[in-house]
Write an enzyme that holds these catalytic residues in place. Sequence first.
Site, PDB file in Angstrom:
ATOM      1  N   ILE A 228       0.856  -1.195   0.000  1.00 46.34           N
ATOM      2  CA  ILE A 228       0.000   0.000   0.000  1.00 46.34           C
ATOM      3  C   ILE A 228       0.887   1.238   0.000  1.00 46.34           C
ATOM      4  O   ILE A 228       1.761   1.382   0.861  1.00 46.34           O
ATOM      5  CB  ILE A 228      -0.924  -0.010   1.228  1.00 46.34           C
ATOM      6  CG1 ILE A 228      -1.820  -1.253   1.201  1.00 46.34           C
ATOM      7  CG2 ILE A 228      -1.769   1.261   1.289  1.00 46.34           C
ATOM      8  CD1 ILE A 228      -2.560  -1.503   2.491  1.00 46.34           C
ATOM      9  N   GLY A 269       4.052  -6.113   7.681  1.00 48.49           N
ATOM     10  CA  GLY A 269       3.735  -4.730   7.351  1.00 48.49           C
ATOM     11  C   GLY A 269       2.582  -4.681   6.370  1.00 48.49           C
ATOM     12  O   GLY A 269       1.549  -5.326   6.565  1.00 48.49           O
ATOM     13  N   ASP A 270       2.759  -3.904   5.295  1.00 49.60           N
ATOM     14  CA  ASP A 270       1.716  -3.817   4.271  1.00 49.60           C
ATOM     15  C   ASP A 270       2.096  -4.590   3.012  1.00 49.60           C
ATOM     16  O   ASP A 270       1.550  -4.345   1.939  1.00 49.60           O
ATOM     17  CB  ASP A 270       1.440  -2.353   3.927  1.00 49.60           C
ATOM     18  CG  ASP A 270       2.674  -1.637   3.387  1.00 49.60           C
ATOM     19  OD1 ASP A 270       3.785  -1.939   3.862  1.00 49.60           O
ATOM     20  OD2 ASP A 270       2.528  -0.767   2.507  1.00 49.60           O
ATOM     21  N   GLU A 271       3.011  -5.548   3.138  1.00 48.38           N
ATOM     22  CA  GLU A 271       3.468  -6.325   1.997  1.00 48.38           C
ATOM     23  C   GLU A 271       2.675  -7.623   1.867  1.00 48.38           C
ATOM     24  O   GLU A 271       2.622  -8.441   2.789  1.00 48.38           O
ATOM     25  CB  GLU A 271       4.956  -6.670   2.140  1.00 48.38           C
ATOM     26  CG  GLU A 271       5.884  -5.476   2.060  1.00 48.38           C
ATOM     27  CD  GLU A 271       7.338  -5.908   2.145  1.00 48.38           C
ATOM     28  OE1 GLU A 271       7.620  -6.922   2.817  1.00 48.38           O
ATOM     29  OE2 GLU A 271       8.180  -5.245   1.533  1.00 48.38           O
TER      30      GLU A 271
END
Length: 357
Positions: A228, A269-271
Amino acid sequence: MTTCEQEEFAMTATSMTSSPDASSRFDGVITGVRDARRLKAVADANLHGHMADPDLDAVVATLRLVSASPIVVVNIVSADRQTYAAEVGIGAECTSVPDTLSFCAEVVDTGRALTVPNAAAHPVYSQNPMVRSGNIGSYAGVPLIDNGVILGSVAIFDHQERAFSAEVLDVLRHQGQLAGSVLALRRSARMDALTGLPNRALYGDRLEGALARLERSGGMVCVMYLDIDDFKTINDTFGHGGGDEVLLELGRRLVNVLRHAATVARFGGDEFVILCEDLESVDGAKQLAARVVAATTEPWEVQGRFRPIHVSIGFAVTTSATTEPSVLLGDADTAMYSAKRSPASTSVLAPIRLTTP
């Protein structure tokens, strides 16, 4: 002979089915050998024969000592196939037997603990080759349950007709529960705590398997890496609770848009990373990326407020079984950062890795 294919004739001799013991019903779980939800759970568990898991090996060793049974198995059951995550007395990783001739398949179908004291007298299973040959005379088994799904069974066989004692059946029940707990711990170690998606370790195993299958059956493997844009701002604006809400929603959207054969994982995280195999062309990979883009560009609501959220996607494909998993992931990661640097692009395709001569 050691492979499933080589063992198929001999293996017909090692699976049996029986009638249920109505006193031990496991309600509220997914049953049915061919139930699609159950088969997906079996596939997602990523279990295989002779896993060399010390805890599962201890389960069968304990049961063998307590029951004095020559054959003990932790059996993962799929359609017409039995895979022994741990076993003594079988000597093979798996067997291929029709469900109608498999004791353990009936355990999965009925959700009941089963005992067959005299297999030779059974109206159906007396015709099983191993029963007819005298190698199997009796059976007792309990469901192997993880996360609300019966994955298979924990079972003991004897060569002779035998009425298993209450003490032996009690130990079998407890060891079946223990085996389920072992699988639950294994699953939790390979799943992301927030989203419930596979984590980096499980994804790595599935990617290695997908690349290995290219050598046997051809096709194409696609890896998609996405995160993101400016996720820190989301956390700063809505707090970590709002950030978690976005991550959960992204995981849900990805799972919903992809077919069952795809793996959606969260690396942290956002991965997020996607794995899809059996693609027929690069166009198929591009269409897959387009579906993901469409899913992520739908309106986002965070804590009751609508706001735009942009996801950058990089994807890489290969037809070569010799491609290193880390290289393919690196290609997709690099392509993702290319997408970030280009405001007009949501997804970028990395250079294609074709089959090596």
